[in-house]
Scaffold this motif. Structure first.
Motif, PDB file in Angstrom:
ATOM      1  N   SER A 134      -4.919  -1.036   7.688  1.00  0.00           N
ATOM      2  CA  SER A 134      -5.578   0.230   7.391  1.00  0.00           C
ATOM      3  C   SER A 134      -4.723   1.408   7.807  1.00  0.00           C
ATOM      4  O   SER A 134      -4.094   1.384   8.873  1.00  0.00           O
ATOM      5  CB  SER A 134      -6.939   0.306   8.101  1.00  0.00           C
ATOM      6  OG  SER A 134      -7.817  -0.683   7.602  1.00  0.00           O
ATOM      7  N   TYR A 135      -4.723   2.418   6.952  1.00  0.00           N
ATOM      8  CA  TYR A 135      -4.049   3.687   7.229  1.00  0.00           C
ATOM      9  C   TYR A 135      -5.033   4.795   6.903  1.00  0.00           C
ATOM     10  O   TYR A 135      -5.190   5.164   5.733  1.00  0.00           O
ATOM     11  CB  TYR A 135      -2.795   3.863   6.368  1.00  0.00           C
ATOM     12  CG  TYR A 135      -1.753   2.796   6.539  1.00  0.00           C
ATOM     13  CD1 TYR A 135      -0.761   2.919   7.513  1.00  0.00           C
ATOM     14  CD2 TYR A 135      -1.746   1.656   5.737  1.00  0.00           C
ATOM     15  CE1 TYR A 135       0.192   1.937   7.675  1.00  0.00           C
ATOM     16  CE2 TYR A 135      -0.793   0.680   5.887  1.00  0.00           C
ATOM     17  CZ  TYR A 135       0.172   0.814   6.861  1.00  0.00           C
ATOM     18  OH  TYR A 135       1.125  -0.158   7.021  1.00  0.00           O
ATOM     19  N   GLY A 136      -5.712   5.295   7.934  1.00  0.00           N
ATOM     20  CA  GLY A 136      -6.725   6.311   7.671  1.00  0.00           C
ATOM     21  C   GLY A 136      -7.746   5.770   6.676  1.00  0.00           C
ATOM     22  O   GLY A 136      -8.324   4.690   6.861  1.00  0.00           O
ATOM     23  N   PRO A 137      -7.986   6.473   5.562  1.00  0.00           N
ATOM     24  CA  PRO A 137      -8.968   6.024   4.574  1.00  0.00           C
ATOM     25  C   PRO A 137      -8.451   4.943   3.631  1.00  0.00           C
ATOM     26  O   PRO A 137      -9.175   4.492   2.751  1.00  0.00           O
ATOM     27  CB  PRO A 137      -9.282   7.308   3.798  1.00  0.00           C
ATOM     28  CG  PRO A 137      -8.007   8.091   3.871  1.00  0.00           C
ATOM     29  CD  PRO A 137      -7.425   7.802   5.238  1.00  0.00           C
ATOM     30  N   PHE A 138      -7.204   4.527   3.794  1.00  0.00           N
ATOM     31  CA  PHE A 138      -6.599   3.530   2.916  1.00  0.00           C
ATOM     32  C   PHE A 138      -6.610   2.148   3.584  1.00  0.00           C
ATOM     33  O   PHE A 138      -6.526   2.033   4.809  1.00  0.00           O
ATOM     34  CB  PHE A 138      -5.150   3.889   2.590  1.00  0.00           C
ATOM     35  CG  PHE A 138      -4.988   5.123   1.759  1.00  0.00           C
ATOM     36  CD1 PHE A 138      -4.988   5.055   0.373  1.00  0.00           C
ATOM     37  CD2 PHE A 138      -4.832   6.366   2.359  1.00  0.00           C
ATOM     38  CE1 PHE A 138      -4.834   6.189  -0.399  1.00  0.00           C
ATOM     39  CE2 PHE A 138      -4.682   7.508   1.599  1.00  0.00           C
ATOM     40  CZ  PHE A 138      -4.681   7.423   0.212  1.00  0.00           C
ATOM     41  N   CYS A 139      -6.668   1.126   2.757  1.00  0.00           N
ATOM     42  CA  CYS A 139      -6.541  -0.256   3.233  1.00  0.00           C
ATOM     43  C   CYS A 139      -5.675  -1.020   2.250  1.00  0.00           C
ATOM     44  O   CYS A 139      -5.964  -1.046   1.042  1.00  0.00           O
ATOM     45  CB  CYS A 139      -7.912  -0.922   3.354  1.00  0.00           C
ATOM     46  SG  CYS A 139      -7.820  -2.649   3.913  1.00  0.00           S
ATOM     47  N   ILE A 140      -4.597  -1.624   2.750  1.00  0.00           N
ATOM     48  CA  ILE A 140      -3.712  -2.437   1.924  1.00  0.00           C
ATOM     49  C   ILE A 140      -4.016  -3.904   2.197  1.00  0.00           C
ATOM     50  O   ILE A 140      -3.960  -4.356   3.333  1.00  0.00           O
ATOM     51  CB  ILE A 140      -2.231  -2.145   2.230  1.00  0.00           C
ATOM     52  CG1 ILE A 140      -1.888  -0.683   1.959  1.00  0.00           C
ATOM     53  CG2 ILE A 140      -1.323  -3.060   1.406  1.00  0.00           C
ATOM     54  CD1 ILE A 140      -0.462  -0.319   2.342  1.00  0.00           C
ATOM     55  N   ASP A 141      -4.354  -4.628   1.137  1.00  0.00           N
ATOM     56  CA  ASP A 141      -4.582  -6.063   1.232  1.00  0.00           C
ATOM     57  C   ASP A 141      -3.496  -6.755   0.421  1.00  0.00           C
ATOM     58  O   ASP A 141      -3.594  -6.856  -0.807  1.00  0.00           O
ATOM     59  CB  ASP A 141      -5.968  -6.419   0.685  1.00  0.00           C
ATOM     60  CG  ASP A 141      -6.332  -7.883   0.934  1.00  0.00           C
ATOM     61  OD1 ASP A 141      -5.404  -8.693   1.152  1.00  0.00           O
ATOM     62  OD2 ASP A 141      -7.527  -8.224   0.896  1.00  0.00           O
ATOM     63  N   ASP A 142      -2.454  -7.226   1.106  1.00  0.00           N
ATOM     64  CA  ASP A 142      -1.327  -7.835   0.406  1.00  0.00           C
ATOM     65  C   ASP A 142      -1.686  -9.169  -0.215  1.00  0.00           C
ATOM     66  O   ASP A 142      -1.059  -9.590  -1.194  1.00  0.00           O
ATOM     67  CB  ASP A 142      -0.136  -7.998   1.353  1.00  0.00           C
ATOM     68  CG  ASP A 142       0.803  -6.803   1.303  1.00  0.00           C
ATOM     69  OD1 ASP A 142       1.254  -6.463   0.201  1.00  0.00           O
ATOM     70  OD2 ASP A 142       1.058  -6.205   2.349  1.00  0.00           O
ATOM     71  N   ARG A 143      -2.678  -9.838   0.333  1.00  0.00           N
ATOM     72  CA  ARG A 143      -3.055 -11.128  -0.230  1.00  0.00           C
ATOM     73  C   ARG A 143      -3.683 -10.962  -1.617  1.00  0.00           C
ATOM     74  O   ARG A 143      -3.501 -11.797  -2.499  1.00  0.00           O
ATOM     75  CB  ARG A 143      -4.018 -11.843   0.721  1.00  0.00           C
ATOM     76  CG  ARG A 143      -3.361 -12.286   2.028  1.00  0.00           C
ATOM     77  CD  ARG A 143      -4.370 -12.659   3.084  1.00  0.00           C
ATOM     78  NE  ARG A 143      -5.188 -11.524   3.482  1.00  0.00           N
ATOM     79  CZ  ARG A 143      -6.052 -11.553   4.494  1.00  0.00           C
ATOM     80  NH1 ARG A 143      -6.202 -12.658   5.189  1.00  0.00           N
ATOM     81  NH2 ARG A 143      -6.760 -10.494   4.804  1.00  0.00           N
ATOM     82  N   ARG A 144      -4.422  -9.886  -1.794  1.00  0.00           N
ATOM     83  CA  ARG A 144      -5.045  -9.602  -3.090  1.00  0.00           C
ATOM     84  C   ARG A 144      -4.227  -8.621  -3.930  1.00  0.00           C
ATOM     85  O   ARG A 144      -4.574  -8.372  -5.092  1.00  0.00           O
ATOM     86  CB  ARG A 144      -6.444  -9.000  -2.875  1.00  0.00           C
ATOM     87  CG  ARG A 144      -7.459  -9.967  -2.298  1.00  0.00           C
ATOM     88  CD  ARG A 144      -8.781  -9.261  -2.076  1.00  0.00           C
ATOM     89  NE  ARG A 144      -9.821 -10.174  -1.667  1.00  0.00           N
ATOM     90  CZ  ARG A 144     -10.637 -10.811  -2.505  1.00  0.00           C
ATOM     91  NH1 ARG A 144     -10.511 -10.627  -3.799  1.00  0.00           N
ATOM     92  NH2 ARG A 144     -11.557 -11.624  -2.059  1.00  0.00           N
ATOM     93  N   LYS A 145      -3.169  -8.073  -3.341  1.00  0.00           N
ATOM     94  CA  LYS A 145      -2.367  -7.052  -4.017  1.00  0.00           C
ATOM     95  C   LYS A 145      -3.246  -5.869  -4.421  1.00  0.00           C
ATOM     96  O   LYS A 145      -3.176  -5.369  -5.551  1.00  0.00           O
ATOM     97  CB  LYS A 145      -1.652  -7.631  -5.244  1.00  0.00           C
ATOM     98  CG  LYS A 145      -0.632  -8.708  -4.912  1.00  0.00           C
ATOM     99  CD  LYS A 145       0.481  -8.158  -4.053  1.00  0.00           C
ATOM    100  CE  LYS A 145       1.520  -9.219  -3.720  1.00  0.00           C
ATOM    101  NZ  LYS A 145       2.578  -8.716  -2.816  1.00  0.00           N
TER     102      LYS A 145
END
Length: 228
Positions: A134-145
Motif C-alpha cells: 500500500s502507498y497511501g490510497p493506492f494498493c499494488i497487488d503483483d499477484r493479480r497484476k
C-alpha cells in the motif's frame, strides 16, 4: 520502509568510509549486509552470498563496476544492481542499462535516497517479499497484476499499469522522462519522449487528478508522485 529480515545487500566500493556509512545505516534497517572493496572479491562473494541487491561503485581499481555488473548478471539469475556513479552522464547511464544495471545513484547522495531506491528495486523485482503493498490510497497487488485506488481496481492498460507502478514505488523521487522511458519502455525504445506525457495524461484522467496533486509535473525536471 518496513524492515525485511532475510533481504541480502552486497556493498561494493573501494572507499572505506562509504562502505562503513552504508553498512551501518542498512544494517539498522534490518538488511543482511556483506561488503567488498574490489571487483573480484565482490564477484566471488556474490556467488555464495546470493544477494538480492548489489550497491556497486563504478570506478574501482582492477575490475571496474561495469565488468562486475556484467559478471554478476551472468552469474546470478535474479539480482538487482544499483550503480554508484561520480557523474550523471547519459553515456554512463545507457552503458549501465545496456549491461544489466537496474538503477543508478549519482555521488554525492543521501542515505534516504539510496534507501528509497533499494526499496523500489525490491518491490519491483521481488514482489513476493511484500504481497500487496500500500502507498497511501493506492494498493499494488503483483499477484493479480492490479492497482487499486481508494479501494477501487483501476482499469489500466499493461503500459499504464507498469508506469503507475513505477511512479508509486518511487514516490517522492523526481523522475525524468528519460528515466521513465528507460525503466518502463526499455532503454532501446525508439519512439519520442512525449509518449510519457500521453500516458501521464491518461493516468491523471483515470485518477481524476485534474489539479495534478497526485502526479506532479516539475517543469524541466520530470514527474513526482506525492501521496496524501
Amino acid at each position: 520502509m518496513r524492515n525485511l529480515k532475510g533481504v541480502k545487500v552486497l556493498l561494493v566500493d573501494d572507499e572505506p568510509h562509504i562502505i562503513q556509512f552504508l553498512e551501518l545505516g542498512l544494517s539498522n534497517e534490518g538488511f543482511e549486509i556483506r561488503t567488498a572493496h574490489d571487483g573480484m572479491t565482490a564477484v566471488n562473494l556474490a556467488s555464495t552470498f546470493r544477494p538480492h541487491i548489489v550497491v556497486l561503485d563504478v570506478m574501482m581499481p582492477g575490475i571496474d563496476g561495469w565488468e562486475v555488473c556484467r559478471l554478476l548478471k551472468k552469474e546470478l539469475s535474479n539480482v538487482s544492481i544499483i550503480m554508484l556513479t561520480a557523474k550523471d552522464e547519459v553515456e554512463d547511464r545507457v552503458k549501465g542499462l545496456t549491461i544489466g544495471a537496474d538503477d543508478y545513484v549519482v555521488k554525492p547522495f543521501s542515505f534516504e535516497e539510496l534507501l528509497a531506491r533499494i526499496g523500489a528495486r525490491l518491490r519491483n523485482q521481488f514482489p513476493a517479499l511484500f504481497g500487496e503493498v500500500s502507498y497511501g490510497p493506492f494498493c499494488i497487488d503483483d499477484r493479480r497484476k492490479e492497482i487499486s485506488y481508494q479501494g477501487q481496481v483501476l482499469d489500466l492498460s499493461p503500459t499504464e499499469h507498469e508506469l503507475l507502478k513505477y511512479l508509486l514505488i518511487n514516490h517522492g523521487i523526481v523522475l525524468s522522462k528519460t528515466t521513465i522511458l528507460d525503466q518502463v519502455w526499455g532503454y532501446d525504445f525508439g519512439g519520442e519522449e512525449n509518449i510519457v506525457e500521453v500516458y501521464i495524461r491518461s493516468l491523471r484522467e483515470k485518477l481524476n487528478d485534474k489539479e495534478h496533486r497526485l502526479i506532479r509535473t516539475l517543469r524541466g525536471a520530470g514527474y513526482r508522485v506525492d501521496l496524501p
